[in-house]
Design a protein around this motif. Sequence first.
Motif, PDB file in Angstrom:
ATOM      1  N   SER A   1      -0.339   3.797   7.927  1.00 19.53           N
ATOM      2  CA  SER A   1       0.718   3.317   6.693  1.00 19.53           C
ATOM      3  C   SER A   1       0.329   1.829   6.104  1.00 19.53           C
ATOM      4  CB  SER A   1       1.838   3.589   7.244  1.00 19.53           C
ATOM      5  OG  SER A   1       2.215   2.772   8.265  1.00 19.53           O
ATOM      6  N   THR A   2      -0.368   1.278   6.907  1.00 17.21           N
ATOM      7  CA  THR A   2      -0.680  -0.348   6.205  1.00 17.21           C
ATOM      8  C   THR A   2      -1.823  -0.182   5.363  1.00 17.21           C
ATOM      9  OG1 THR A   2      -2.061  -0.643   8.118  1.00 17.21           O
ATOM     10  CG2 THR A   2       0.012  -1.271   8.561  1.00 17.21           C
ATOM     11  N   GLN A   3      -1.797  -1.093   4.553  1.00 19.11           N
ATOM     12  CA  GLN A   3      -2.468  -1.300   3.264  1.00 19.11           C
ATOM     13  C   GLN A   3      -3.973  -1.956   3.922  1.00 19.11           C
ATOM     14  OE1 GLN A   3      -1.392  -3.196  -0.213  1.00 19.11           O
ATOM     15  NE2 GLN A   3      -3.357  -2.903  -1.235  1.00 19.11           N
ATOM     16  N   CYS A   4      -5.190  -1.243   3.612  1.00 18.11           N
ATOM     17  CA  CYS A   4      -6.421  -1.691   4.044  1.00 18.11           C
ATOM     18  C   CYS A   4      -6.854  -2.627   2.983  1.00 18.11           C
ATOM     19  CB  CYS A   4      -7.467  -0.325   4.160  1.00 18.11           C
ATOM     20  SG  CYS A   4      -9.057  -0.645   4.796  1.00 18.11           S
ATOM     21  N   VAL A   5      -7.800  -3.577   3.553  1.00 21.22           N
ATOM     22  CA  VAL A   5      -8.575  -4.671   2.713  1.00 21.22           C
ATOM     23  C   VAL A   5      -9.894  -4.538   3.105  1.00 21.22           C
ATOM     24  CG1 VAL A   5      -6.295  -6.086   2.548  1.00 21.22           C
ATOM     25  CG2 VAL A   5      -7.763  -6.558   4.527  1.00 21.22           C
ATOM     26  N   ALA A   6     -10.796  -5.186   2.264  1.00 23.26           N
ATOM     27  CA  ALA A   6     -12.245  -5.177   2.498  1.00 23.26           C
ATOM     28  C   ALA A   6     -12.520  -5.960   3.839  1.00 23.26           C
ATOM     29  CB  ALA A   6     -12.959  -5.896   1.546  1.00 23.26           C
ATOM     30  N   SER A   7     -11.728  -6.814   4.435  1.00 25.69           N
ATOM     31  CA  SER A   7     -12.052  -7.599   5.452  1.00 25.69           C
ATOM     32  C   SER A   7     -11.583  -6.919   7.058  1.00 25.69           C
ATOM     33  CB  SER A   7     -11.505  -8.879   5.603  1.00 25.69           C
ATOM     34  OG  SER A   7     -10.031  -8.667   5.693  1.00 25.69           O
TER      35      SER A   7
END
Length: 779
Positions: A361-367
């Motif tokens: 459910s958490t938002q994914c980031v490029a890092s």
Amino acid sequence: MTPLNHASPFEPPEPPSGAASLRLPKIRASTDTLASSISTLPYRASNASVSSLFASTSTPTGSRSVSPSGLGTPSRMSGSVFGGTPGEGTQLAAADRPEDPRNLILQAFVPHIAVHTSADTQELVKDKGFDGGLWELLRPFGERVQGKVTVRDSIGAGRSWEDFAVRFVQLGDGLEVAEGAPGSRKSGEEKVPISNGSKSIPASVAAQRARTGGDIAPIETLVDRHLTHAEEYPNMDGDDYLTFKDSHLRSPDVPSPFYTLYLRRLLSGIPLAPHETFSHPVACVIAISSRNASPIETLRKLYDESSYGEKRLPLWVNNEYLRYYVLVHDEERDDVTKSITLFEQMKRHFGLHCHLLRLRSTQCVASDDDSVELPRCEWLSASEEMAVIRARELEEDVEDPHPFIFESDTTAIRTFIREMVTQSIVPSMERCVATWNDQVASRRRGLSGRITNITKKWSVFGGSSRTSSNGSTSSGGSGNYDALQGFYRPDTPEAIMRKLADYAFMLRDWKLAQSTYDLLRSDFNNDNAWKYHAAANEMAAISTLMNAQSMSSKIRSETIDKWLEASQYSYITRCGASYGALRSVALVMELLRLRGGSATEDAANWGQRLLDLKVVGVVGDALIRERIAACYASKKGSGSGMWGARMRKSAWWSVRAADSWLTLGKPQQSKQRLDEAIAKYSSMANKDNISNFSGASDFIQSLQREVQLALYPESGIEGPGVEDLIDTSIEESQAFTSRPHRRSLMGAAPPIASLESAPLHGDLVEEGNGDGPKSDQFE
């Protein structure tokens, strides 16, 4: 004067220092308001964020990535990007080359799956960074189903496809805007409220409109924006399409990426309409999340909303489509044991068409460690893509904001889509095709069905007329067509057979689709259902050409030409539907060109007919001229003299395309078309064939000077001004004809049609040579 054919494609002088930063001027003013409207739009300096949106048209055809994820795949096709030579077999090549019109058709006419979710599911997906909901997350993954998908045809023969696709849409999306023209939608429940100056359109309605295609003007605007970006921000490494270093190695059959974009956007966002069922949902995903307090009751409520409530589709849509129930499990907040228990309960209540989708459910980031870029959606509508470009240009951030997703989520989504398609969607469509073909279509094909059809056809001479329940009078028809509302109800035989033909087409059973469309043509004609009649003729022609069987010129004239002619007349004259007319002619033209031989001339003739219909804008007009030149170039000659080739006509249409591009202020495009024309004239046995005619030669050289002046305004070209060049070229091109040219079968001669007739003079003798006329390779 140096003979034109002895010169290589012209290379302008090196630009002076600082010329690269100059904004390219428009030498000729456009005759359309499109160019002026484009110039008023906000346009910021190119950066990494904006440039990524133009990647599909900034690299040479065949060298860019073709997979939705941006990862290139090795090509299994050789020769022309549009496919192999005729007679290679019945197997169509896989979609490794998206420019192939057959592959564009395969990927455009695919099953549509609606998505209807609960509020908690919407919130979960929004937490991941997707404000549009679950359909926005699923849409890019549906454009290519993972692995092979086996489909069985009407005789039970199975066939595996590696490029099978589905289209995820939000439930209720795609309703075409009422046109107020004959054949348009007239029922109140189909209309979208239009702003009258005092009421603003809701954001949700505006977003739904943007995701709906079927309009030519946004396509012209989008392609013009791509052209402007390519002209003003070329790649200094020479790796983009307009400045490709190895352009002399490019096959003349390879379409420009701008024409490919034009076709793709023409086929994107097919509107939800009564006369064709490609956009009607074959299934609906009803989804809840593990956060829901009363899951079973919520699922029943969502089902009722899609069947009888506010999400009910219009009356002409068959409401008996498959429901597929999905439980979205939150991997980070909820207990998987409870979700599995709930999932088993769902299967007991709703059957086997269920799936447990486990997402973070958490938002994914490029890092993040296991982050991957979300696949880019290739089938956006033109309005939707333009909205993305405008929003990106107004952003201050120069980085590409394309979202990322966890790799575990990617695996879960691909597995879910594959399981749903292979175990539920395709088997359900196959059962529907078998049932409808056995219970409805087979009766129409039999003796009793033919007698009934003849009776309906000739009953008009009996003087009898029937009055339907809504008060409309019909004569000689089936009585199933509601003329006031403009549609057949979904339970009528005509509507069922149209759905059968569309299902067969989406399952790639071309033979069954063609035979069913052919049956429907007469029914729709008898009922005066003209938009249905136009669409049936269109798809009958396309499905016939999609079949790889050989076809003689006589059969083409008796079937393809007849069907397409009827389609054009109904679309344009009776319905005023320019989108349908453009789509049908553009697809048939490309499919005919693939067959080679005399079919290429038929394709060129239909391209000229398309220009005569005036349904395309200025950008589409120039692109169609390019394709007409490609059609003529595809005609191969025989023998050492290449008898029967149409290279001269191809060069003439390249010159016309160059003139159109220069008028639109696109000198790079004009230069490429001029180089192609000169190369084609030089490839003929008689290399002096165009230099003997001063009008044609001077016209081409004047175009060259104008292009050079547009590209390098500081080059200091001496001589008359640009306006003088234009006026002189027109006067000379009118003067060099000594006899009337052959009148085109497709309509009136264009303004510079004399270029076509110039090389065909049989009584012109070179100066100082009285040996008679030279060979001109007259076809």
